[in-house]
Scaffold this motif. Structure first.
Motif, mmCIF file in Angstrom:
data_model
loop_
_atom_site.group_PDB
_atom_site.id
_atom_site.type_symbol
_atom_site.label_atom_id
_atom_site.label_comp_id
_atom_site.label_asym_id
_atom_site.label_seq_id
_atom_site.Cartn_x
_atom_site.Cartn_y
_atom_site.Cartn_z
ATOM 1 N N SER A 190 54.027 -23.766 54.928
ATOM 2 C CA SER A 190 53.104 -24.877 54.660
ATOM 3 C C SER A 190 52.402 -25.319 55.935
ATOM 4 O O SER A 190 51.196 -25.608 55.935
ATOM 5 C CB SER A 190 53.863 -26.044 54.041
ATOM 6 N N ASN A 201 59.777 -22.385 53.745
ATOM 7 C CA ASN A 201 58.650 -22.967 52.999
ATOM 8 C C ASN A 201 57.917 -24.002 53.840
ATOM 9 O O ASN A 201 56.689 -24.133 53.751
ATOM 10 C CB ASN A 201 59.141 -23.617 51.711
ATOM 11 N N THR A 202 58.649 -24.739 54.663
ATOM 12 C CA THR A 202 58.015 -25.711 55.558
ATOM 13 C C THR A 202 57.161 -24.988 56.594
ATOM 14 O O THR A 202 56.030 -25.393 56.882
ATOM 15 C CB THR A 202 59.072 -26.572 56.252
ATOM 16 N N VAL A 236 59.290 -29.529 44.255
ATOM 17 C CA VAL A 236 59.821 -29.339 45.612
ATOM 18 C C VAL A 236 61.274 -29.781 45.570
ATOM 19 O O VAL A 236 61.567 -30.975 45.562
ATOM 20 C CB VAL A 236 59.041 -30.142 46.668
ATOM 21 N N SER A 249 57.552 -30.969 52.231
ATOM 22 C CA SER A 249 58.513 -29.905 52.475
ATOM 23 C C SER A 249 59.431 -30.246 53.645
ATOM 24 O O SER A 249 60.647 -30.029 53.589
ATOM 25 C CB SER A 249 57.767 -28.595 52.752
ATOM 26 N N ILE A 288 59.866 -24.864 47.462
ATOM 27 C CA ILE A 288 58.565 -25.215 46.887
ATOM 28 C C ILE A 288 58.234 -24.234 45.771
ATOM 29 O O ILE A 288 58.340 -23.016 45.956
ATOM 30 C CB ILE A 288 57.465 -25.178 47.963
#
Length: 694
Positions: free
Chosen positions: A492, A488-489, A441, A478, A447
């Motif tokens: 997730s 990416n956050t 990360v 993240s 990620i």
């Protein structure tokens, strides 16, 4: 015996007959026996190691050794005990030597075969001690030759132990036959290549203690030290953490005795990865004859392996393997582009798949890794060997990224097509992330794809509790590293919400999905496929919470938007079409729902696959709808086939299989009139996204 070395100086503890004369730097030994002396049988030559404090007899292993002795109905002269450092090979051999002495065997000889010249001298001494004809005690090589000839011809019983043989141990040092089968050779080695199986030899693999042997060892060792109170409820856990390795158990027991710590407290220290292996398993007196650093003992053969062809590759290969699951990874990993490019950079030249596989074979021959025939786990190594390798050459970010890229290369496009491989890859990802999680990360790269593949695989395998824990941790990492608005956050957090929904935590799912939807609409826009995914997930969570009207309105919107943005045949559109069919059924529009779902089932068979899990669950859902409208025979036949196929594709314990089996039980036999109300349709509310690095 051409090419044998003549040893300078006197070595060993056996009695030296005659004199030793020094001439310059050359020492000449004379082994002449006293005139008129008679042999006093039995004769012991060399120093047999003392019995370990809490020696474990290892009955099953000794049975395997003895069976190798009498293999194929004939007496096999030599049994070669092969294994990695610290598995107790020498202690086993010493056990046989002590038994032979106690049984009155005419000659027992113990030789450290790591030094061929020392073996030559010991054979020469033995020749004099048993009065081999012609043995003068003045010429070691000739006397050793006479001794080996005597072993082959004598009718007396004898045992020769060659401890620490290598592939370079001269063939001339191995006794080759025994008249009447009364002689025996037991050798120990770390090398399990061709040299250990040539001639009249049978290789016996020596592995670690069993769990019961480990616990027996700890119990007896601590009891002898008057420290039985340290054998607490964590003893079995400690033995497992130490990999049941005799070397590690001996050092750990000595550490506990000397520091007055119990198993639980010691286990905490051992698991602290900031401490080196030699710190948590320090060289101490009282470690049952094991001396020196543990790391050196485990990796003793690595320098020699590095010199084997392909030269210089064994070390980098071991270092990369040490980052993966000790219980095994696919051999195919060593043919991946990512691994070969990494090894080429480390070696400073191109590396082929054959080179990498040859290096693995070298490591196997030196007992540093083990090559097995277990599918998807063909390459294993002991956990402490892995830790030792990382201690001397810590895994670099480049190595961790290469391993991660390789695992992504191996990941099947759909887990259900290779569930065993997917499970192996999950285990290896888990271990790798523990070593280099921070490297996967990164602010610039986001990620790593491997972490998304791992999390999606947890959901697809039906491991919903583990999935919630995993996505919660990854979303937090993240957000911390990449920021709350990073794509990416958002992915997730979406997947965490999907995991909440699958795990039955509907309130948590709704709360998080509403937040993610607001963020995605703000950052990506209302028509972005990811935004539509979160809207679908939120709608089905509303359905699970009993908010039917909210669910119907939102699902209808999602279906219309997905048709417009993605097309009618896109897999996401098929999901939306099925969800609308299910919700229509639950709101009393069963005929409409059946028509929709029949179309979805036909399209899934055409677009996905007849065995795709979503196709199979569409059949389950359609079967329950058929039951509701009175098509009982058709419903049962479809449901039976769906259960059989789900069991075959996903396994009997997968939640989808369990749901379908529950439906079948509810509908057969002798169902009550309202039995269909107990059956379940599944709407795939947990649409998790694979995500991707920046």
């Amino acid at each position: 015996m051409q090419g044998w070395q003549v040893r300078n100086g006197i070595d060993g503890s056996a009695t030296v007959h005659g004199s030793a004369f020094q001439a310059g730097e050359m020492t000449v030994h004379q082994y002449a026996a006293p005139a008129g002396a008679k042999v006093r049988w039995p004769v012991v030559v060399g120093r047999i190691p003392p019995k370990a404090t809490a020696f474990q007899p290892r009955a099953e292993l000794r049975q395997a050794i003895d069976e190798a002795r009498g293999e194929y109905g004939t007496v096999v002269l030599s049994q070669v005990l092969a294994g990695g450092g610290g598995v107790g090979k020498s202690q086993l051999a010493a056990h046989y030597a002590r038994e032979a002495v106690e049984a009155g065997t005419d000659l027992v000889l113990w030789a450290d075969a790591a030094e061929p010249s020392a073996v030559t001298d010991l054979y020469a001494r033995a020749a004099v001690a048993v009065q081999v004809p012609g043995a003068s005690g003045e010429a070691a090589e000739q006397d050793a030759e006479r001794f080996l000839s005597w072993l082959a011809a004598t009718e007396r019983g004898w045992l020769v132990v060659l401890d620490n043989t290598t592939e370079h141990t001269p063939e001339e040092l191995w006794p080759v036959t025994s008249r009447g089968g009364r002689g025996r050779v037991i050798a120990t080695t770390r090398h399990r290549g061709a040299a250990s199986t040539g001639g009249d030899r049978r290789l016996v693999e020596v592995s670690t203690y069993s769990e019961a042997e480990s616990l027996a060892y700890l119990s007896e060792r601590l009891e002898r030290a008057k420290c039985s109170r340290f054998l607490d409820e964590h003893a079995g856990e400690l033995a497992e953490e130490l990999g049941n390795l005799p070397l590690a158990l001996a050092h750990a027991a000595a550490y506990m005795v000397n520091t007055r710590r119990g198993c639980g407290r010691y286990l905490e220290l051992f698991r602290d990865r900031s401490r080196s292996l030699d710190t948590v398993l320090p060289a101490r007196s009282g470690a049952d004859g094991y001396r020196g650093p543990v790391t050196a003992a485990l990796l003793l053969a690595l320098d020699e392996a590095q010199q084997e062809e392909p030269v210089g590759l064994a070390g980098p290969v071991l270092g990369l393997a040490a980052l993966l699951d000790p219980a095994g990874h696919p051999q195919e990993l060593w043919s991946t582009e990512a691994v070969l490019e990494h090894l080429g950079r480390v070696r400073g030249g191109p590396v082929t798949a054959d080179d990498a596989l040859d290096a693995l074979a070298v490591l196997h021959n030196y007992s540093l890794v083990t090559l097995t025939e277990t599918a998807d786990r063909e390459v294993t190594l002991h956990a402490l060997t892995a830790r030792a390798a990382l201690d001397i050459g810590p895994g670099t970010p480049e190595a961790g990224l290469a391993a991660a890229d390789a695992l992504v290369e191996l990941w099947p496009s759909a887990d259900y097509t290779a569930p065993d491989l997917a499970a192996t890859l999950r285990a290896n990802t888990d271990v790798l992330a523990g070593h280099s999680g921070a490297d996967l990360v990164q602010p610039l790269t986001g990620i790593h794809q491997l972490l998304f593949s791992f999390g999606i695989s947890l959901i697809e395998a039906g491991l919903y509790t583990s999935s919630v824990q995993y996505w919660s941790g990854l979303a937090a990492a993240s957000e911390r590293v990449l920021g709350i608005d990073h794509r990416n956050t958002l992915t997730s957090r979406n997947n965490l919400a999907a995991a909440y929904s699958d795990a039955g935590h509907t309130d948590d799912a709704i709360r998080l999905q509403e937040q993610v939807l607001a963020d995605r609409q703000r950052i990506l826009g209302p028509d972005h496929p990811s935004t539509l995914t979160t809207r679908n997930n939120l709608a089905t969570a509303y359905r699970d919470a009993g908010r039917t009207d909210d669910a119907v309105n939102l699902l209808e919107q999602v279906l219309a938007d997905r048709r417009r943005v993605l097309g009618n045949d896109h897999p996401d559109t098929l999901v939306a079409r099925q969800n609308v069919a299910v919700i229509r059924s639950e709101t009393g529009h069963v005929d409409v729902a059946i028509n929709l779902l029949e179309q979805v089932l036909a399209d899934r068979r055409r677009i996905l696959d007849v065995d795709h899990p979503e196709t199979l669950m569409a059949r389950n859902n359609l079967a329950t709808m058929y039951w509701e409208v009175g098509l009982r025979d058709q419903a049962l036949e479809m449901l039976r086939q769906a259960v059989a196929d789900l069991d075959r594709v996903l396994g009997p314990d997968h939640p989808d299989t369990v749901l379908a089996m529950g439906n079948l039980r509810a509908l057969t036999p002798e169902p009550q009139p309202d039995a269909a109300q107990d059956s379940s349709s599944r709407s795939p509310s947990s649409e998790a996204e694979p995500g991707s690095a920046v």
